[in-house]
Design an enzyme around this catalytic site. Structure first.
Site, PDB file in Angstrom:
ATOM      1  N   LEU A 264       0.831  -1.206   0.000  1.00  0.00           N
ATOM      2  CA  LEU A 264       0.000   0.000   0.000  1.00  0.00           C
ATOM      3  C   LEU A 264       0.867   1.258   0.000  1.00  0.00           C
ATOM      4  O   LEU A 264       0.589   2.208  -0.745  1.00  0.00           O
ATOM      5  CB  LEU A 264      -0.934   0.007   1.209  1.00  0.00           C
ATOM      6  CG  LEU A 264      -1.860   1.224   1.311  1.00  0.00           C
ATOM      7  CD1 LEU A 264      -2.818   1.282   0.125  1.00  0.00           C
ATOM      8  CD2 LEU A 264      -2.637   1.224   2.627  1.00  0.00           C
ATOM      9  N   LYS A 265       1.902   1.285   0.812  1.00  0.00           N
ATOM     10  CA  LYS A 265       2.799   2.434   0.862  1.00  0.00           C
ATOM     11  C   LYS A 265       3.363   2.728  -0.520  1.00  0.00           C
ATOM     12  O   LYS A 265       3.344   3.877  -0.988  1.00  0.00           O
ATOM     13  CB  LYS A 265       3.936   2.146   1.841  1.00  0.00           C
ATOM     14  CG  LYS A 265       5.067   3.178   1.843  1.00  0.00           C
ATOM     15  CD  LYS A 265       6.212   2.737   2.733  1.00  0.00           C
ATOM     16  CE  LYS A 265       7.376   3.707   2.659  1.00  0.00           C
ATOM     17  NZ  LYS A 265       7.073   5.029   3.243  1.00  0.00           N
TER      18      LYS A 265
ATOM     19  N   LYS B 106      -2.857  11.351  17.839  1.00  0.00           N
ATOM     20  CA  LYS B 106      -2.728   9.925  18.122  1.00  0.00           C
ATOM     21  C   LYS B 106      -4.091   9.283  18.399  1.00  0.00           C
ATOM     22  O   LYS B 106      -4.965   9.866  19.038  1.00  0.00           O
ATOM     23  CB  LYS B 106      -1.801   9.701  19.316  1.00  0.00           C
ATOM     24  CG  LYS B 106      -0.367  10.170  19.075  1.00  0.00           C
ATOM     25  CD  LYS B 106       0.315   9.343  18.004  1.00  0.00           C
ATOM     26  CE  LYS B 106       1.733   9.814  17.739  1.00  0.00           C
ATOM     27  NZ  LYS B 106       2.681   9.460  18.802  1.00  0.00           N
TER      28      LYS B 106
ATOM     29  N   SER C  23      16.343  14.913  12.277  1.00  0.00           N
ATOM     30  CA  SER C  23      16.619  14.215  11.025  1.00  0.00           C
ATOM     31  C   SER C  23      16.451  15.142   9.821  1.00  0.00           C
ATOM     32  O   SER C  23      15.654  16.082   9.849  1.00  0.00           O
ATOM     33  CB  SER C  23      15.695  13.007  10.873  1.00  0.00           C
ATOM     34  OG  SER C  23      14.338  13.404  10.827  1.00  0.00           O
TER      35      SER C  23
ATOM     36  N   GLU D  92      21.259  12.777  10.992  1.00  0.00           N
ATOM     37  CA  GLU D  92      20.934  11.378  11.293  1.00  0.00           C
ATOM     38  C   GLU D  92      20.902  10.451  10.075  1.00  0.00           C
ATOM     39  O   GLU D  92      20.044   9.576   9.981  1.00  0.00           O
ATOM     40  CB  GLU D  92      19.607  11.292  12.056  1.00  0.00           C
ATOM     41  CG  GLU D  92      19.570  12.138  13.318  1.00  0.00           C
ATOM     42  CD  GLU D  92      18.228  12.115  14.024  1.00  0.00           C
ATOM     43  OE1 GLU D  92      17.367  11.291  13.664  1.00  0.00           O
ATOM     44  OE2 GLU D  92      18.034  12.928  14.942  1.00  0.00           O
TER      45      GLU D  92
ATOM     46  N   GLU E  44       1.229  10.257  24.565  1.00  0.00           N
ATOM     47  CA  GLU E  44       0.599   9.088  23.958  1.00  0.00           C
ATOM     48  C   GLU E  44       0.458   7.940  24.953  1.00  0.00           C
ATOM     49  O   GLU E  44      -0.513   7.193  24.931  1.00  0.00           O
ATOM     50  CB  GLU E  44       1.442   8.638  22.770  1.00  0.00           C
ATOM     51  CG  GLU E  44       1.074   7.320  22.149  1.00  0.00           C
ATOM     52  CD  GLU E  44       2.141   6.861  21.187  1.00  0.00           C
ATOM     53  OE1 GLU E  44       2.543   5.689  21.252  1.00  0.00           O
ATOM     54  OE2 GLU E  44       2.589   7.687  20.362  1.00  0.00           O
TER      55      GLU E  44
ATOM     56  N   HIS F 186      11.532  16.810  22.755  1.00  0.00           N
ATOM     57  CA  HIS F 186      10.545  17.050  21.706  1.00  0.00           C
ATOM     58  C   HIS F 186       9.356  16.151  21.926  1.00  0.00           C
ATOM     59  O   HIS F 186       9.508  14.975  22.268  1.00  0.00           O
ATOM     60  CB  HIS F 186      11.143  16.780  20.319  1.00  0.00           C
ATOM     61  CG  HIS F 186      10.123  16.785  19.217  1.00  0.00           C
ATOM     62  ND1 HIS F 186       9.489  17.944  18.813  1.00  0.00           N
ATOM     63  CD2 HIS F 186       9.594  15.784  18.467  1.00  0.00           C
ATOM     64  CE1 HIS F 186       8.624  17.644  17.852  1.00  0.00           C
ATOM     65  NE2 HIS F 186       8.669  16.350  17.629  1.00  0.00           N
TER      66      HIS F 186
ATOM     67  N   HIS G  51       4.485  16.903   8.064  1.00  0.00           N
ATOM     68  CA  HIS G  51       3.677  15.770   7.618  1.00  0.00           C
ATOM     69  C   HIS G  51       2.941  16.071   6.315  1.00  0.00           C
ATOM     70  O   HIS G  51       2.190  15.241   5.816  1.00  0.00           O
ATOM     71  CB  HIS G  51       2.669  15.370   8.697  1.00  0.00           C
ATOM     72  CG  HIS G  51       3.322  14.940   9.977  1.00  0.00           C
ATOM     73  ND1 HIS G  51       4.067  13.795  10.085  1.00  0.00           N
ATOM     74  CD2 HIS G  51       3.376  15.526  11.198  1.00  0.00           C
ATOM     75  CE1 HIS G  51       4.530  13.680  11.313  1.00  0.00           C
ATOM     76  NE2 HIS G  51       4.129  14.723  12.008  1.00  0.00           N
TER      77      HIS G  51
END
Length: 770
Positions: A18-19, A116, A443, A494, A615, A651, A704
């Protein structure tokens, strides 16, 4: 007859098909029909797999191209106005624009907010609730997939997000007054249409997910639930309704659940509420089915078939066989697809595990044993007992040295040398940063070349020297880029890290890894959680070499990047033979050693990410204190080994901080960065109300989404922050790490971010001069 059932199956495909299909479509490399065909192929495989496993109830509408809540938003036609939806069925491009934003062909729209899903690492799109909304059935997905399965010879049990959970997880927009459930009268007619059409199509059961019944609910919701389900029952009297609850016990909502006019209730019987079935059998009405979630849908350890069969037999003794369903605790979305793909895994460890495909066999085995007696599954029970005994006695799980270190923890190890106000003065003098200092979360984009170098090294196709040269070349390029655009605090990007948790787990004792153990985090983003099977320790430094090298390339501050103990815990599959808090403390000691070594190597700023802090908060308030005390103490244990001059950052990802702001402050990080761009800085409210004293980096760049925010957008967000914070508190940074983005987006976005910070400094100068 005892039924073998499932609540949902992973939709990503065994090799992340799917990705690959979705990202190919986003890049314009494949057509919409090719994407739709890829979805059909995954659904066909999933249904066939469940049918072959012997399931009696197989779900449909558990597949999604992005997110099940987004699917429900579209089904109800609750598309925010900015996407220009003109009615009819929501098309794929609008669907993806809602998920990711869009910036092409004269269209420039931001994505919907994401957060979340309860206390999992799965993210959902947050419904935007307008008081004047006019819901209308705007998707045929649920009907199309039901017919698709019927053509395959399977009458499925369609899955719906329940109306109350849908609204409770939404966010009121504009001048919306009163309770979100005021919209029930508007959305229930659409739910009615859905149920009636499913009944006309030949559906026998429908699964309505109401996980909010596992939360603390205001008293008024008792009447709301009863009225809502009475209307749903009336809408399609011939359609059987399974009310599905999960992620915790029903507790004080159990009598409410069993009072509703439904045909079955599902209970999560995993380790959070393993005994709630005993209360349930005292409340269940005559004729109602009880779905027993005895197979853990959120972890990967083999089921203790003996214990699960004990539960089924106990319930059977009270309500009989004909009203029992055996099921996973929740949808299997949260587990990897198939353990058989792990052909190179250590044999002993593999013998302890079960992924989604194997869990189907566990469900059918338990159902068969309850239906036909233990003799019918004697071999499976014997094998299960052997696995449980092997895990209990394995020497690879327990490490006396780790237990000794934990026993030696003292209160002083969890305290900084000086209070924040004193540290801040020392740090400002030592670091000499401007107002609105700019940095990133860690990153940078992971290019195909970076991934190939890592993969080649793992396959022994290149030697260690060649691998390190490739990584150092990338680090040098990232440092040069940050110099070029004028970022104040640098990171090394990273390139050597495959994942912020997996990277550390690979270097810690007590962890194991999979090759294909992917689970969906959001959209096309998949993660491969490590497996914590034993006591945790750090054999040697993990990041020091890379940070030291990066620092050698610049006279500016190079930030060391680590992942905190709670996030490593939350984003791993965790051993279930000791309390989670004990495992967190072992991880904290390991990361503490790394913090100390980074400081010794000359790194003056160290970020310890606790992206999953909020979370991990239990769903019920009565359970919060134990979790929060453990989480705060373990962060402090990790971070409080440095001098006052060393600045500690943390973070946190999408979180509602109001409920935990005191504990966030108690962590005593010098700087916290948070994701705020999609919420338009709303998440800062908790820090303002609390008068949070430490420094804050509210995210101004939504990583995102592929769209590039303008300088003006970022300045606007920083102006909002400035209205409620002291300028000396504010840092300027993206929402999160940039690993998943491409350089074509990142370069202009970070350049705009730096320019926005400069504009804020100019405003501050003008203000000071006035």
């Amino acid at each position: 007859m005892v039924l073998a059932t499932n609540l949902g199956f992973p939709r990503i495909g065994p090799k992340r098909e799917l990705k690959k299909a979705v990202e190919s479509y986003w890049k314009g490399k494949s057509s919409q029909e090719e994407l739709l065909e890829a979805g059909r192929a995954i659904r066909t495989r999933n249904w066939a797999l469940q049918k072959e496993a012997g399931l009696d109830h197989i779900p449909s509408n558990d597949f999604s191209f992005y997110d099940q809540m987004l699917d429900m938003i579209c089904t109800l036609g609750l598309v925010p106005k900015r996407y220009g939806f003109a009615g009819g069925n929501v098309d794929l491009d609008t669907y993806f624009a809602m998920a990711r934003g869009a910036q092409k062909g004269g269209v420039d729209v931001t994505a919907m907010e994401m957060t979340k899903w309860f206390d999992t690492n799965y993210h959902y799109l947050v419904p935007e609730l307008e008081q004047d909304a006019q819901p209308t059935l705007s998707s045929t997905k649920i009907f199309d997939e039901f017919e698709e399965a019927k053509a395959q010879g399977i009458t499925t049990r369609p899955v719906l997000i329940g109306p109350i959970t849908f609204l409770r997880l939404g966010k009121k927009q504009g001048a919306f007054e009163g309770c979100r459930c005021a919209l029930l009268d508007k959305i229930l007619p659409v739910y009615t249409q859905i149920l009636q059409k499913l009944q006309a199509q030949g559906a026998e059961w429908v699964q309505i997910d109401e996980p909010c019944l596992s939360l603390d609910l205001p008293e008024r919701y008792r009447a709301i639930y009863k009225d809502t389900f009475a209307k749903l029952r009336e809408a399609a009297p011939g359609l059987k309704i399974l009310l599905t609850t999960y992620f915790d016990g029903l507790r004080d909502n159990m009598d409410l659940a069993f009072s509703l006019p439904v045909d079955g209730v599902h209970l999560d019987l995993s380790n959070r509420a393993p005994h709630q079935y005993k209360d349930a059998i005292a409340m269940i009405p005559e004729g109602m089915h009880l779905s027993l979630g005895v197979v853990d849908g959120r972890n990967i350890w083999k089921n203790d078939l003996h214990n699960s069969l004990n539960v089924a037999e106990f319930v059977e003794g009270h309500i009989g066989k004909d009203r029992i369903m055996i099921a996973p605790s929740c949808s299997l979305l949260h587990t990897p697809v198939d353990l058989d793909s792990e052909s190179t895994m250590d044999a002993e460890l593999k013998s302890w595990l079960a992924f989604a495909t194997q869990k189907l066999a566990e469900i059918t085995t338990i159902a068969k044993g309850a239906r036909e007696g233990r003799d019918a599954v004697a071999a499976a029970l014997q094998a299960s007992d052997a696995v449980q005994e092997d895990r209990r006695t394995s020497k690879r799980i327990h490490d006396d040295a780790v237990k000794s270190c934990v026993a030696g923890i003292t209160p002083e190890m969890k305290k900084r040398n000086s209070p924040f106000a004193e540290r801040q003065k020392v740090q400002h003098a030592a670091l000499n940063l401007p107002l609105y200092p700019t940095t990133s979360i860690g990153s940078f984009p992971q290019t195909a070349e970076i991934r190939k170098a890592r993969a080649d090294f793992k396959k022994d196709m290149i030697n260690e020297a060649a691998y390190k040269d490739a990584m150092k070349k990338e680090i040098g390029a990232v440092v040069d880029y940050q110099h070029k655009i004028g970022i104040d605090v640098l990171v090394h990007g990273e390139p050597e890290r495959n994942d912020m948790v997996e990277y550390f787990g690979e270097q810690l004792k007590g962890f194991a890894f999979t090759k294909f153990g992917w689970v969906q985090s959001y959209g096309s983003r998949c993660v491969k959680p490590p497996i914590i099977f034993g006591d945790v320790s750090r054999p040697e430094p993990m990041t020091v070499e890379w940070s030291r090298y990066a620092q050698s390339l610049t006279d500016q501050i190079m930030k060391g990047m680590l992942t905190g103990p709670i996030t490593i815990l939350q984003w791993s599959f965790v051993r279930d033979d000791q309390p989670r808090g004990d495992t967190a403390t072992q991880i904290a000691l390991a990361i503490r050693d790394e913090v100390a070594d980074l400081e010794k190597a000359g790194i003056r700023m160290i970020q310890i990410d606790e992206a999953a802090f909020r979370e991990g908060l239990p769903l019920r308030k009565e359970d919060w204190k134990a979790y929060l005390d453990n989480a705060v103490e373990n962060f402090r244990l990790t971070s409080c080994c440095v001098a006052d001059e060393t600045q500690i950052h943390t973070h946190m990802c999408y979180s509602e901080f109001n409920d935990v702001i005191k504990e966030v402050a108690a962590m005593d990080a010098d700087v916290i960065s948070i994701e705020t761009s999609r919420s338009q800085m709303e998440l800062l409210d908790a820090f303002v109300a609390f008068k949070y004293p430490n420094e804050i980096g509210p995210g101004v760049y939504d990583i995102h989404s592929p769209r590039v925010p303008t300088v003006e957008e970022m300045v606007d967000l920083l102006d909002k922050a400035k209205k409620v914070l002291d300028e000396r508190q504010i840092w300027v940074n993206p929402d999160c790490g940039l690993k998943t983005r491409g350089w074509a987006e990142v370069e202009p976005a970070l350049k705009n971010m730096v320019e926005a910070a400069h504009k804020m400094r100019e405003k501050a100068k003008v203000s000071a001069a006035a």
